[in-house]
Design a protein around this motif. Sequence first.
Motif, short mmCIF file in Angstrom:
data_model
loop_
_atom_site.label_atom_id
_atom_site.label_comp_id
_atom_site.label_asym_id
_atom_site.label_seq_id
_atom_site.Cartn_x
_atom_site.Cartn_y
_atom_site.Cartn_z
N PHE A 1 0.64 -1.12 0.06
CA PHE A 1 0.03 -0.09 -0.03
C PHE A 1 1.02 1.38 0.08
CE2 PHE A 1 0.80 -1.28 4.35
CZ PHE A 1 1.08 -0.18 5.00
N THR A 2 0.32 2.41 0.27
CA THR A 2 1.11 3.63 -0.12
C THR A 2 0.80 4.41 1.04
OG1 THR A 2 -0.55 5.04 -1.46
CG2 THR A 2 1.14 3.57 -2.67
N VAL A 3 1.86 5.34 1.64
CA VAL A 3 1.55 6.20 2.79
C VAL A 3 2.07 7.44 2.31
CG1 VAL A 3 2.29 6.83 5.07
CG2 VAL A 3 1.73 4.32 4.56
N ASP A 4 1.18 8.27 2.37
CA ASP A 4 1.74 9.76 1.70
C ASP A 4 2.38 9.66 0.27
OD1 ASP A 4 0.37 11.03 3.89
OD2 ASP A 4 2.38 10.75 5.24
N ILE B 1 -7.94 5.52 1.46
CA ILE B 1 -8.53 5.62 0.25
C ILE B 1 -8.37 4.44 -0.46
CG2 ILE B 1 -8.34 6.86 -2.15
CD1 ILE B 1 -6.80 9.16 -0.68
N ARG B 2 -9.73 3.88 -0.71
CA ARG B 2 -9.87 2.57 -1.46
C ARG B 2 -10.90 2.73 -2.41
NH1 ARG B 2 -10.38 -1.43 3.64
NH2 ARG B 2 -11.86 0.22 4.06
N ALA B 3 -10.29 2.32 -3.69
CA ALA B 3 -11.57 2.44 -4.82
C ALA B 3 -12.14 3.94 -5.07
CB ALA B 3 -12.50 1.47 -4.61
N ASP B 4 -11.46 4.97 -4.60
CA ASP B 4 -11.73 6.25 -4.76
C ASP B 4 -12.66 6.77 -3.77
OD1 ASP B 4 -9.84 6.75 -7.02
OD2 ASP B 4 -11.60 6.01 -8.61
N ARG B 5 -12.83 5.93 -2.71
CA ARG B 5 -13.46 6.16 -1.62
C ARG B 5 -12.58 6.66 -0.39
NH1 ARG B 5 -17.01 2.54 2.55
NH2 ARG B 5 -17.73 3.80 3.84
N GLY C 1 -3.53 -2.58 -1.28
CA GLY C 1 -3.93 -1.32 -2.41
C GLY C 1 -4.33 -0.45 -1.70
N MET C 2 -4.45 -0.24 -0.38
CA MET C 2 -5.07 1.00 0.08
C MET C 2 -4.00 2.13 0.06
SD MET C 2 -5.30 0.13 4.22
CE MET C 2 -3.95 -0.02 5.22
N ARG C 3 -4.52 3.30 -0.03
CA ARG C 3 -3.63 4.62 0.01
C ARG C 3 -3.80 5.18 1.42
NH1 ARG C 3 -4.94 8.03 -4.82
NH2 ARG C 3 -6.84 7.16 -4.45
N ILE C 4 -3.03 5.55 2.01
CA ILE C 4 -3.01 6.46 3.51
C ILE C 4 -2.51 7.95 3.26
CG2 ILE C 4 -2.42 6.17 5.85
CD1 ILE C 4 -4.08 3.91 4.97
N ILE C 5 -3.23 8.55 3.72
CA ILE C 5 -2.69 10.23 3.83
C ILE C 5 -2.70 10.29 5.46
CG2 ILE C 5 -3.12 12.53 3.50
CD1 ILE C 5 -3.06 11.19 0.91
N THR C 6 -1.71 10.65 5.73
CA THR C 6 -1.28 11.02 7.23
C THR C 6 -1.49 12.46 7.61
OG1 THR C 6 1.18 11.29 7.17
CG2 THR C 6 0.14 8.91 7.53
N SER C 7 -1.27 13.29 6.63
CA SER C 7 -1.39 14.80 6.92
C SER C 7 -1.99 15.36 5.67
CB SER C 7 -0.01 15.42 7.19
OG SER C 7 0.10 16.76 7.62
N SER C 8 -3.26 16.26 6.11
CA SER C 8 -3.95 17.10 5.16
C SER C 8 -4.61 18.24 5.99
CB SER C 8 -4.96 16.28 4.56
OG SER C 8 -6.03 15.88 5.32
N PRO C 9 -5.14 19.14 5.30
CA PRO C 9 -6.08 20.22 6.15
C PRO C 9 -7.12 19.75 6.88
CG PRO C 9 -5.13 21.12 3.95
CD PRO C 9 -4.70 19.45 4.06
N ARG C 10 -7.84 18.65 6.13
CA ARG C 10 -8.84 18.19 6.99
C ARG C 10 -8.68 17.41 8.15
NH1 ARG C 10 -12.15 13.23 4.22
NH2 ARG C 10 -13.86 13.30 5.63
#
Length: 99
Positions: free
Chosen positions: A5-8, A54-58, A72-81
């Motif tokens: 999977f990916t992280v940032d 993020i999985r399958a654009d959700r 296959g998941m994508r992880i975001i650890t820092s965002s304005p949200r």
Amino acid sequence: MQARFTVDGKPVTSRLHSMLLPVLDGIGKRLPRLCHHDALEPYAACRLCLVEVIRADRVRVVTACDFPVEDGMRIITSSPRLLRLRRLVAEVHLARCPE
């Protein structure tokens, strides 16, 4: 089994279904936390270790301490949200225990 999977945006490989927070710690991504301890089962009480999955654009906001790693998941650890949500959670904790 291994999960990729990916992280940032960076590729990561880890054991499938392991909890995300220790995996993030292992790659140097430290998230804020109050309730996590290695000797205890994760229970997501403090809600500070929020990440976006993020999985399958959700896109979902989840607690990393009790979220299992999946392929296959994508992880975001820092965002304005995420920063806004973590700030809100910290303010709630302070309002409940002002001393």
